[in-house]
Design a protein around this motif. Structure first.
Motif, short mmCIF file in Angstrom:
data_model
loop_
_atom_site.label_atom_id
_atom_site.label_comp_id
_atom_site.label_asym_id
_atom_site.label_seq_id
_atom_site.Cartn_x
_atom_site.Cartn_y
_atom_site.Cartn_z
N ARG A 7 0.82 -1.21 0.00
CA ARG A 7 0.00 0.00 0.00
C ARG A 7 0.86 1.26 0.00
O ARG A 7 0.59 2.22 -0.72
N SER A 20 -5.10 -6.91 -5.26
CA SER A 20 -6.15 -6.44 -4.37
C SER A 20 -5.85 -5.03 -3.87
O SER A 20 -6.72 -4.16 -3.86
N ASP A 36 -7.98 -1.64 -4.34
CA ASP A 36 -8.41 -0.86 -3.17
C ASP A 36 -7.99 0.60 -3.29
O ASP A 36 -8.70 1.50 -2.82
N PHE A 53 -15.04 1.03 -3.05
CA PHE A 53 -14.51 0.30 -1.89
C PHE A 53 -15.57 -0.62 -1.30
O PHE A 53 -15.30 -1.77 -0.99
N ARG A 98 -8.80 -10.67 -5.60
CA ARG A 98 -9.56 -10.72 -4.34
C ARG A 98 -9.59 -12.15 -3.81
O ARG A 98 -9.38 -12.41 -2.62
#
Lengths: 377, 377
Positions: A86, A116, A120, B75, B113
């Motif tokens: 992230r 993912s 996000d 989200f 995911r």
DNA sequence: CCGCAAGCTGAATCGTTAA
DNA sequence: ATTAACGATTCAGCTTGCG
């Protein structure tokens, strides 16, 4: 003084010229935060894979496999890896131009975390691309399928950015008029291309092949674009960018890698603008694209092609297309156009001259195919 | 009466569980929770990824997501999909045997995911497998690479489970004696194989080719195993399982699909047992002690053993050990010691002399094993 | 000089059983 | 639960060395 400049201490807002075509030493998040926002066209990132290896692995002949056990690949947990991902992804997104795109490569150990996190953070996935390896390491214990590929994610900065660069026509023309697929076939980086350390061993454990980066840049950048690599390593991204007339910015923490990459890039000779018209890498077997004759050295750019009766003459270009004057395209399209036909098999229509006589270029394709069969046998 | 029984109309069967070879109608999480734990060998799942799950999507706080809300919250959508994935993956893990494995197929829209959730839940990824399509749908807008593959994740229940089924030798034999790679090439499900609705259109939007399921089952199941598919759809998993002599359990919510799948499976003719035989490697063979060769009279004490190049000579002793001078031990230990290696397979390293030529002692072991099979029959 | 054999290596989450 | 022993297992491509 190396031809590749280096910056160890960046001013808060450096001028563009200062960091372009340089390698920045330091942590990638901190370095990214010192670069101006919206300043980079494409990012290529080869982050740590977070391999979780327990013991040592031996080949059937009892030799030891040299695994990636470097400290930079060690994370305590998936959560720690996610946080790391992230952090650098967020910093990377800030420096990316609104219509910029990002490529990230990984294996099944990390690519699902990476994908993912990208989703996000708002990145918009455009494709996942599979790099099929011609010569992957076998599975020595016979416990799984041979892990013969790696996965790349190609994404735009956000869903709204629609004007990203994708050289669709060029890729297609060089691919026998078929659109480029999401599965690519390339060999590992070995032999002379692989950088060696003073002991004769590999300098970097995960050096990527230049052909892979070349296809990425030919697909998603234009000449003069800026390509950023936050995990620069052996500098493949910089070497290919320079050769293809793109600017690069590298970030790495290890002085050893920076020094080797700088030397490597300094030795790269950029291609002429003409040669850049568009050249492509190898494509999926067993079909042989005309461009691969050029890659294989069987046909040189500038070679003249004729039809059997010498009514037309075309010029071979480095990108795998041919041209009659300003009329350029694949061997098939140009052949069809001069005849006023819908379609044409360029392989049998076009000939090259050898010892005064004309031979169909299909003979060269046969040569390539024979080589592929030998390699597969 | 259909040959495929439904859970609503089951006749009591002596041994076989009631739910075997049936299609259960209902929500997959609820249905999974009614199945006994640790009862399934392999799960194949082709989960939905369009986020339009009409009612099955819930946020982590159990609030319901309106999937067709114009106020699209990216989200929330991903979080809802993750929650859905966690729910069925957790329920699936409960019914999986400790050494069972799971396959999940998806595209870049959802597979990242899925993979992350699997890792978070403790599944241990064994491979990611790329299904390369021979005939993928083109990219019509020319804005991306042709999406020519889908990704499957193969995982064991947890890191500790090492005894999962993987028919390595059979796959290798079927692949020209090269170990099976992680990239597979198959055509899409089209033509007669594709189920049609009353309008002549496709019955199910994502019907998978039987060849794909066949390779999955040949790789990771044995005849008689139970294969569960929580998103049964057109019933490919059931059809292939029945043909290959495996049991299936399907779960689906739509009566239309259940009816079509039941009819489809009823028409499947199982293969004969003899055609289902699996090629087994040595690791599946009974263990034979070197000493038993001596007991069986196939090897006499005092026989000389050599390595293939006759660099070392060892002496067979009556107790089943071999010795070079004073250095005695098992065939493996002595073989390792003379080579200076950690380990050695004595069966293939040591040879005996017959008619002037050397033969590995493994040949004698094969003789003993053959005798054991005859005795057992 | 060539031709061939032998050796080396690459992002790898790589075992089972009995004492 | 730990340890020791058994014994199963590799593909492609480049480099090196020998004849």
């Amino acid at each position: 003084m190396s031809a590749v400049r280096r910056i160890e201490q960046l001013a808060p807002q450096p001028k563009k010229a200062e960091w372009l075509d340089t390698i920045i030493k330091g942590d990638c998040v901190a370095a990214l935060e010192r670069l101006p926002e919206k300043s980079v066209d494409v990012i290529f990132a080869d982050p740590p894979y977070n391999l979780q290896l327990d013991g040592t692995l031996h080949r059937p002949d009892q030799s030891r496999v040299d695994a990636v056990d470097d400290a930079w690949d060690q994370f305590d947990s998936f959560a720690a890896y996610d946080a790391f991902t992230r952090a650098w992804m967020l910093a990377a997104r800030r420096v990316l131009k609104p219509n910029g795109t990002i490529w990230v490569i990984g294996s099944y150990h990390n690519i699902f975390r990476v994908g993912s996190v990208m989703q996000d953070l708002g990145y918009w996935l455009l494709n996942d691309i599979v790099w099929r390896k011609t010569n992957p390491m076998p599975n020595f214990r016979g416990r799984r399928f041979q892990n013969a590929h790696e996965t790349m994610i190609w994404a735009s900065r956000d869903k709204a950015s629609k004007s990203y660069t994708f050289n669709y026509e060029a890729l297609k023309a060089a691919n026998d008029d078929l659109q480029m697929r999401s599965d690519w076939l390339f060999p590992l980086c070995t032999g002379k291309e692989r950088l060696k350390n003073e002991d004769g061993g590999k300098l970097h454990p995960t050096q990527k092949p230049e052909a892979l980066l070349a296809r990425i840049m030919m697909a998603s950048t234009k000449p003069g674009d800026v390509v950023l690599d936050p995990f620069f390593g052996s500098g493949t991204t910089g070497a290919v960018a320079k050769r293809l007339g793109r600017h690069f910015v590298g970030i790495d923490r290890e002085e050893t890698y920076i020094a080797a990459a700088a030397e490597r890039i300094a030795a790269v000779e950029p291609l002429d603008d003409i040669d850049l018209a568009l050249m492509q890498g190898k494509r999926a077997e067993p079909r042989v694209a005309f461009g691969s004759l050029i890659e294989a050295g069987l046909m040189k750019p500038g070679t003249l092609l004729f039809d059997a009766k010498r009514r037309w003459t075309a010029n071979v270009r480095a990108d795998g297309t041919i041209a009659i004057g300003d009329d350029a395209g694949s061997i098939h399209r140009v052949g069809a156009r001069v005849q006023g036909l819908e379609a044409c098999n360029g392989w049998t229509f076009w000939h090259f001259e050898e010892a005064g006589s004309l031979k169909p270029i299909d003979e060269l394709r046969a040569t390539v195919r024979k080589g592929m069969q030998v390699a597969a046998a």
